[in-house]
Design a protein around this motif. Sequence first.
Motif, PDB file in Angstrom:
ATOM      1  N   VAL A  40      -7.515   0.854  -1.573  1.00  0.00           N
ATOM      2  CA  VAL A  40      -7.588   2.161  -1.989  1.00  0.00           C
ATOM      3  C   VAL A  40      -6.491   2.969  -2.296  1.00  0.00           C
ATOM      4  O   VAL A  40      -5.323   2.505  -1.934  1.00  0.00           O
ATOM      5  N   SER A  41      -6.687   4.051  -2.870  1.00  0.00           N
ATOM      6  CA  SER A  41      -5.629   5.101  -3.397  1.00  0.00           C
ATOM      7  C   SER A  41      -5.839   6.140  -2.072  1.00  0.00           C
ATOM      8  O   SER A  41      -6.586   6.073  -1.241  1.00  0.00           O
ATOM      9  N   ALA A  42      -4.700   7.029  -2.295  1.00  0.00           N
ATOM     10  CA  ALA A  42      -4.694   8.197  -1.261  1.00  0.00           C
ATOM     11  C   ALA A  42      -6.089   9.044  -1.603  1.00  0.00           C
ATOM     12  O   ALA A  42      -6.534   9.262  -2.617  1.00  0.00           O
ATOM     13  N   MET A  43      -6.604   9.950  -0.463  1.00  0.00           N
ATOM     14  CA  MET A  43      -7.632  10.715  -0.899  1.00  0.00           C
ATOM     15  C   MET A  43      -7.059  11.891  -1.887  1.00  0.00           C
ATOM     16  O   MET A  43      -5.834  12.133  -2.245  1.00  0.00           O
ATOM     17  N   GLU A  46      -3.682  14.106  -2.397  1.00  0.00           N
ATOM     18  CA  GLU A  46      -2.860  13.916  -1.392  1.00  0.00           C
ATOM     19  C   GLU A  46      -1.383  13.416  -1.809  1.00  0.00           C
ATOM     20  O   GLU A  46      -0.474  14.135  -1.308  1.00  0.00           O
ATOM     21  N   THR A  47      -1.164  12.641  -2.708  1.00  0.00           N
ATOM     22  CA  THR A  47       0.027  12.246  -3.057  1.00  0.00           C
ATOM     23  C   THR A  47       0.659  13.486  -3.929  1.00  0.00           C
ATOM     24  O   THR A  47       1.926  13.660  -3.499  1.00  0.00           O
ATOM     25  N   ASP A  48       0.019  14.248  -4.545  1.00  0.00           N
ATOM     26  CA  ASP A  48       0.624  15.602  -5.115  1.00  0.00           C
ATOM     27  C   ASP A  48       1.057  16.435  -3.760  1.00  0.00           C
ATOM     28  O   ASP A  48       2.216  16.994  -4.159  1.00  0.00           O
ATOM     29  N   GLY A  73       0.044   8.489   2.295  1.00  0.00           N
ATOM     30  CA  GLY A  73      -1.343   8.701   1.546  1.00  0.00           C
ATOM     31  C   GLY A  73      -2.194   7.615   1.780  1.00  0.00           C
ATOM     32  O   GLY A  73      -3.335   7.692   2.318  1.00  0.00           O
ATOM     33  N   GLU A  74      -1.811   6.395   1.176  1.00  0.00           N
ATOM     34  CA  GLU A  74      -2.919   5.218   1.366  1.00  0.00           C
ATOM     35  C   GLU A  74      -3.079   4.703   2.749  1.00  0.00           C
ATOM     36  O   GLU A  74      -4.094   4.286   3.036  1.00  0.00           O
ATOM     37  N   GLN A  75      -2.032   5.011   3.517  1.00  0.00           N
ATOM     38  CA  GLN A  75      -2.173   4.591   4.947  1.00  0.00           C
ATOM     39  C   GLN A  75      -3.429   5.240   5.534  1.00  0.00           C
ATOM     40  O   GLN A  75      -4.120   4.716   6.585  1.00  0.00           O
ATOM     41  N   GLY A 135      -3.269   0.782  -1.457  1.00  0.00           N
ATOM     42  CA  GLY A 135      -2.933   0.288  -2.902  1.00  0.00           C
ATOM     43  C   GLY A 135      -1.608   1.065  -2.993  1.00  0.00           C
ATOM     44  O   GLY A 135      -0.964   1.903  -2.180  1.00  0.00           O
ATOM     45  N   PHE A 136      -0.704   0.802  -4.239  1.00  0.00           N
ATOM     46  CA  PHE A 136       0.494   1.721  -4.614  1.00  0.00           C
ATOM     47  C   PHE A 136       1.634   1.332  -3.884  1.00  0.00           C
ATOM     48  O   PHE A 136       2.614   1.991  -4.243  1.00  0.00           O
ATOM     49  N   GLN A 137       1.673   0.481  -2.848  1.00  0.00           N
ATOM     50  CA  GLN A 137       2.758   0.081  -2.155  1.00  0.00           C
ATOM     51  C   GLN A 137       3.160  -1.308  -1.933  1.00  0.00           C
ATOM     52  O   GLN A 137       2.176  -2.159  -2.016  1.00  0.00           O
ATOM     53  N   GLY A 149       4.414   3.679  -8.866  1.00  0.00           N
ATOM     54  CA  GLY A 149       4.164   4.677  -9.902  1.00  0.00           C
ATOM     55  C   GLY A 149       2.903   5.158  -9.933  1.00  0.00           C
ATOM     56  O   GLY A 149       1.822   4.321  -9.324  1.00  0.00           O
ATOM     57  N   ARG A 150       2.872   6.213 -10.393  1.00  0.00           N
ATOM     58  CA  ARG A 150       1.482   7.189 -10.167  1.00  0.00           C
ATOM     59  C   ARG A 150       0.293   6.089 -10.758  1.00  0.00           C
ATOM     60  O   ARG A 150       0.457   5.519 -11.946  1.00  0.00           O
ATOM     61  N   GLY A 151      -0.876   6.313 -10.169  1.00  0.00           N
ATOM     62  CA  GLY A 151      -2.108   5.539 -10.703  1.00  0.00           C
ATOM     63  C   GLY A 151      -1.744   4.144 -10.343  1.00  0.00           C
ATOM     64  O   GLY A 151      -2.572   3.210 -10.634  1.00  0.00           O
ATOM     65  N   GLY A 152      -0.848   3.603  -9.406  1.00  0.00           N
ATOM     66  CA  GLY A 152      -0.487   2.198  -9.238  1.00  0.00           C
ATOM     67  C   GLY A 152      -1.206   1.443  -8.299  1.00  0.00           C
ATOM     68  O   GLY A 152      -1.311   0.288  -8.363  1.00  0.00           O
ATOM     69  N   SER A 153      -2.209   2.196  -7.806  1.00  0.00           N
ATOM     70  CA  SER A 153      -3.480   1.293  -7.058  1.00  0.00           C
ATOM     71  C   SER A 153      -4.241   0.464  -7.781  1.00  0.00           C
ATOM     72  O   SER A 153      -4.458  -0.583  -7.300  1.00  0.00           O
ATOM     73  N   ASP A 154      -4.215   0.666  -9.102  1.00  0.00           N
ATOM     74  CA  ASP A 154      -5.216  -0.159  -9.989  1.00  0.00           C
ATOM     75  C   ASP A 154      -4.268  -1.506 -10.063  1.00  0.00           C
ATOM     76  O   ASP A 154      -4.848  -2.330 -10.153  1.00  0.00           O
TER      77      ASP A 154
HETATM   78  N1  ASP Z   1      -1.937   7.910  -4.863  1.00  0.00           N
HETATM   79  C1  ASP Z   1      -1.326   7.372  -6.023  1.00  0.00           C
HETATM   80  C2  ASP Z   1      -1.345   8.428  -6.876  1.00  0.00           C
HETATM   81  O1  ASP Z   1      -2.102   9.412  -7.025  1.00  0.00           O
HETATM   82  C3  ASP Z   1      -1.788   6.030  -6.392  1.00  0.00           C
HETATM   83  C4  ASP Z   1      -3.151   5.883  -7.125  1.00  0.00           C
HETATM   84  O2  ASP Z   1      -4.004   6.840  -6.925  1.00  0.00           O
HETATM   85  O3  ASP Z   1      -3.297   5.005  -7.760  1.00  0.00           O
HETATM   86  O4  ASP Z   1      -0.967   8.300  -8.066  1.00  0.00           O
END
Ligand code: ASP
Length: 407
Positions: A40-43, A46-48, A73-75, A135-137, A149-154
């Motif tokens: 999962v990503s952060a809600m 949240e990252t912003d 955020g992801e935790q 994700g993302f970490q 990096g942003r979007g890294g959970s993919d």
């Molecule tokens: N939370 C991170 C972001 O907003 C990672 C992700 O969503 O994939 O970029």
Amino acid sequence: MSLIVQKYGGTSVGSTERIQAVAAKVKQSRDAGHKVVVVVSAMSGETDRLLGLAHALQAQPSPRELDVLLSTGEQVTIALLAMALEALGCPARSYTGAQVQVRTDSAHNKARITNIDGARVQSDLDAGRVVIVAGFQGIDEHGNITTLGRGGSDTSAVAMAAALKADECQIYTDVDGVYTTDPRIEPKARRLPRITFEEMLEMASLGSKVLQIRAVEFAGKYRVPLRVLSSFQAGEGTLITFEEDHVEEAKIAGIAFAKDEAKLTILGVPDQPGVAHKILGPISDANIEVDMIIQNIAADAQTTDFTFTVHRNDYAKALGILQDTARALSAREVHGDERIVKVSLVGVGMRSHAGIASRMFEALAREGINIRMISTSEIKISVVIDEKYLELGVRALHDAFDLAKEA
Ligand code: ASP
Ligand code: MG
């Protein structure tokens, strides 16, 4: 019994209600007999929000501390999802990246995954639990927390799927698949049931934001079957395939575009060996990425013109550098235009079909759209046009290639 990795993005887990809906979907897959790992990503937001807190304290926070912060955020999401699953009577356990040994290099804020040890995850799966991974970490070799990096959970999800040799990696998002083009620009855009990895890579690098580009590269490299689906509506989504598996004669997959481009031209430079390097060297030394490059045939046998494109954010800086270069080379003048866009036709079918380019240019001409630059590769034709023609151009091409119709 198959093993599925499911990834849910920020909007899909944006509230406790949505987390409950995700839990219900996950439980359904497990009840259907699958082993399920959830990334999962952060809600959403949240990252912003965390980035905002950091920047309130320091203009340039240390990348290491940013990672410690952003990884929280992801935790939050993994723990909440585990609770939601337990509340449904579905045994689940959550882990941070560090806990399941998602190893990365030490490039804070843009780390790359080097290895994942799937043993702990596997033993939970064998015990009948759903495993939830942040994700993302990850962690580097010194035990520092890193983020991708942003979007890294993919990418986290794809890497996890590769490490566990999963049968499928399902990316749940707020769109129900990959489209022939952005439906906000062309309402007749159609969901593609399948797309090849190569096409998806082009679409992602050209600005289609459905998947993080690194995740697509990773999936291609490790041959992870990838599917993009909506977490809000039922459906098959889009399966990203390897070309060999792609039986039907696909012609054009879709139209991608990059909005924030700018172009620069230096006129009347000496037509001599080394000039291209003299022009582009200082640009790349300034860490500015150059996309398209065109050098004209010299009109007068002594001088030539040279045009290239950069991201609009880099325009002012690139222009300044180019003006210095122009002085040094005694070039005639420098021109710039920051109101241009790049529109690209993407499709593996181009390899075996002639005439695609002329059909593309004809469609644009019919609308009176002037093409400023052209570049081609094996599976892509890109044109640079004025920004004001973006929507018209995309729609004209969508029509010309009949993309609204089922292939
Ligand atoms: N939370 C991170 C972001 O907003 C990672 C992700 O969503 O994939 O970029
Ligand atoms: Mg995301």
